[in-house]
Structure formats: structure tokens, C-alpha cells
Design a protein around this motif. Structure first.
Motif, PDB file in Angstrom:
ATOM      1  N   UNK A 168       6.832  21.166  17.466  1.00 43.88           N
ATOM      2  CA  UNK A 168       5.860  21.882  16.673  1.00 43.88           C
ATOM      3  C   UNK A 168       4.483  21.261  16.918  1.00 43.88           C
ATOM      4  N   UNK A 169       3.493  22.107  17.120  1.00 45.02           N
ATOM      5  CA  UNK A 169       2.149  21.608  17.402  1.00 45.02           C
ATOM      6  C   UNK A 169       1.610  20.836  16.210  1.00 45.02           C
ATOM      7  N   UNK A 171       9.914  13.073  15.449  1.00 44.93           N
ATOM      8  CA  UNK A 171      10.773  11.899  15.616  1.00 44.93           C
ATOM      9  C   UNK A 171      12.161  12.340  16.046  1.00 44.93           C
ATOM     10  N   UNK A 172      12.757  11.558  16.937  1.00 47.52           N
ATOM     11  CA  UNK A 172      14.156  11.760  17.294  1.00 47.52           C
ATOM     12  C   UNK A 172      14.826  10.393  17.337  1.00 47.52           C
ATOM     13  N   UNK A 177      15.943   9.739  27.387  1.00 48.06           N
ATOM     14  CA  UNK A 177      15.118   8.864  26.544  1.00 48.06           C
ATOM     15  C   UNK A 177      13.743   8.651  27.178  1.00 48.06           C
ATOM     16  N   UNK A 178      13.725   8.397  28.468  1.00 48.20           N
ATOM     17  CA  UNK A 178      12.457   8.173  29.161  1.00 48.20           C
ATOM     18  C   UNK A 178      11.563   9.397  29.084  1.00 48.20           C
ATOM     19  N   UNK A 184       6.929  12.461  26.733  1.00 50.41           N
ATOM     20  CA  UNK A 184       6.422  13.660  26.071  1.00 50.41           C
ATOM     21  C   UNK A 184       5.772  13.356  24.720  1.00 50.41           C
ATOM     22  N   UNK A 185       5.867  12.120  24.260  1.00 47.47           N
ATOM     23  CA  UNK A 185       5.212  11.752  23.016  1.00 47.47           C
ATOM     24  C   UNK A 185       6.085  11.776  21.783  1.00 47.47           C
ATOM     25  N   UNK A 186       7.384  11.979  21.956  1.00 45.20           N
ATOM     26  CA  UNK A 186       8.286  11.892  20.807  1.00 45.20           C
ATOM     27  C   UNK A 186       8.317  10.452  20.289  1.00 45.20           C
TER      28      UNK A 186
END
Length: 244
Positions: free
Chosen positions: A3-4, A9-10, A122-123, A128-130
Motif C-alpha cells: 500500500x502506498x 512489515x513482514x 528475504x533479500x 523493496x523497503x519492507x
């Protein structure tokens, strides 16, 4: 799934989600129970699930992961889970045999290989910024040894490697997930949890309001009315959810 303008978080479970936790169990059973009787057709996956169940129940009786560092009571619990599990499948272990099985299990538990595609995912999520983290039940030193064996410190900051024994709450307690949100300044609606255990991972994260991805690579049965957002059986499937 992104979502923009939202902090995403994951978090991942560790045991049997990032790596194959069945391997050390199978090696321990073969080493000790093999000489006691035929293991032809032995249902290793079913027995492994029962070991996880007995481990969870005995840990709770002992006081939870916060009480699960090294000590006589902890070692006795770990041995007893093997006696209880193997008894269900026709192997009545003596104390010495159960102790030998526990020793064999620990002896190869840190020889860890990530599931295929796990590190690459994971990498990519980090790139991607997660906000990527871990939530795992267990004693701090024990779980930290596994994390170090997987060389995850270079991908996930230690402050986001949440070990229940250090926090004082065990999954499925929703406070574990609430703490993760507070730590990362994220909201449950923008948080994803990936785990294999219905009892600890699906129920815990769902009741905390997170999006749940059930990593059901062993074909386990559902245990409640909770509903994961997605069910996957491999990291290839999981990758397809996030990377387009």
C-alpha cells in the motif's frame, strides 16, 4: 500486496518456516529408534507434528519460553517430549534412549539449510523497503544459535529478531505481535506474518489483526475457524504474492 505511503512489515517464523526442521528430528529418530525396530513406513512428518505439540504443551506447563533456557527442568522436558511422541508410534523409549534421541536432535539442529528460495525472497523484500523481521518461540540462546547458523544478521537487524523467551510472551499470545508493531511503528493492517504452525502462527497473528500467510508445506489440517489470507506450500508460491 503493498500500500502506498504505508509502513509495511513482514515477519517470519523460524522453525520449519525458514528451514526444514524435520531433518534433525528424522536423523535423531533414525539413529536411536532404528535399532529398536523397523522404521519402514514410519510417518516422520506426523510424528514431527506430535513432537511440536508435546513441546508446546510441556513448555507451557514449565512456564513458557521465558523459562526455557538451559537447566535440569528444561532438559527433562525436552527428553519427555520424545518419549511421549515415540510412544504414540509404537516405540517405548527408556530414559536413556530418550536422552540419546534428544542429544542426537540437538547435535544436528544447527546444521541448517534454508528452504529453497527463502534467502532470495528475504533479500528482495529488504531491497523493496519492507520492514523484515522474525518472531519465533523458544529459549533465547537456542533460537539465536539457529538464526546465526542461517546468517540472517546481515539481512535482519537483531532488534527485529523477536524471540519469545526474551520477550516473556509465547505465540500465539497477541502481545508478541503488538510488540512487533510498536517496535516498527507499523499497524496490524499493514503487517504480514508467515508461519507453518496453525496453533502458534495462524491463530496468533490473525487474532492480532495481521495478514496471515500459512506456510503449509506439510499438508497439515486446520485446527480452528481462523482464516489465513493465503496458503502457500513453497517459497516460489510465496514469492509470487510479493514480487511481480
Amino acid at each position: 500486496m503493498r500500500q502506498a505511503d504505508k509502513r509495511q512489515a513482514i515477519f517470519f517464523d523460524v522453525d520449519d518456516t525458514l528451514y526444514d526442521h524435520l531433518i534433525p528430528f528424522r536423523k535423531a529418530v533414525e539413529q536411536v529408534a532404528g535399532p529398536l525396530g523397523s522404521l519402514e513406513g514410519f510417518p516422520f512428518e506426523k510424528a514431527y507434528h506430535r513432537l511440536r505439540y508435546h513441546s508446546d504443551m510441556l513448555s507451557l506447563a514449565l512456564g513458557g519460553a521465558g523459562a526455557m533456557e538451559e537447566g535440569a527442568a528444561t532438559e527433562a522436558m525436552r527428553v519427555r517430549r520424545f518419549r511421549l511422541t515415540l510412544a504414540e508410534f509404537g516405540f517405548a523409549l527408556s530414559d536413556a534412549e530418550a536422552e540419546a534421541m534428544q542429544a542426537a536432535y540437538i547435535g544436528c539442529q544447527y546444521d541448517i539449510t534454508l528452504f529453497e528460495g527463502a534467502r532470495a525472497l528475504l533479500e528482495e523484500l529488504v531491497r523493496q523497503g519492507w520492514i523484515v523481521g522474525l518472531i519465533t518461540n523458544g529459549a533465547p540462546a537456542h533460537q539465536r544459535s539457529k538464526i546465526e547458523a542461517m546468517q540472517l544478521d546481515e539481512l535482519i537487524p537483531r532488534e527485529r529478531q523477536l524471540i519469545s523467551g526474551a520477550l516473556g510472551w509465547d505465540k500465539p499470545d497477541r502481545r508478541v505481535f503488538q510488540y512487533a508493531n510498536e517496535l516498527t511503528d507499523t499497524e496490524p493492517a499493514n503487517s504480514v506474518y508467515v508461519g507453518d504452525s496453525w496453533r502458534n502462527d495462524v491463530i496468533g497473528a490473525a487474532e492480532a489483526g495481521w495478514t496471515v500467510i500459512w506456510f503449509n508445506h506439510r499438508g497439515a489440517e486446520r485446527e480452528s475457524e481462523h482464516e489465513p489470507a493465503y496458503v502457500v506450500e513453497s517459497f516460489a508460491e510465496l514469492r509470487n504474492l510479493f514480487l511481480h
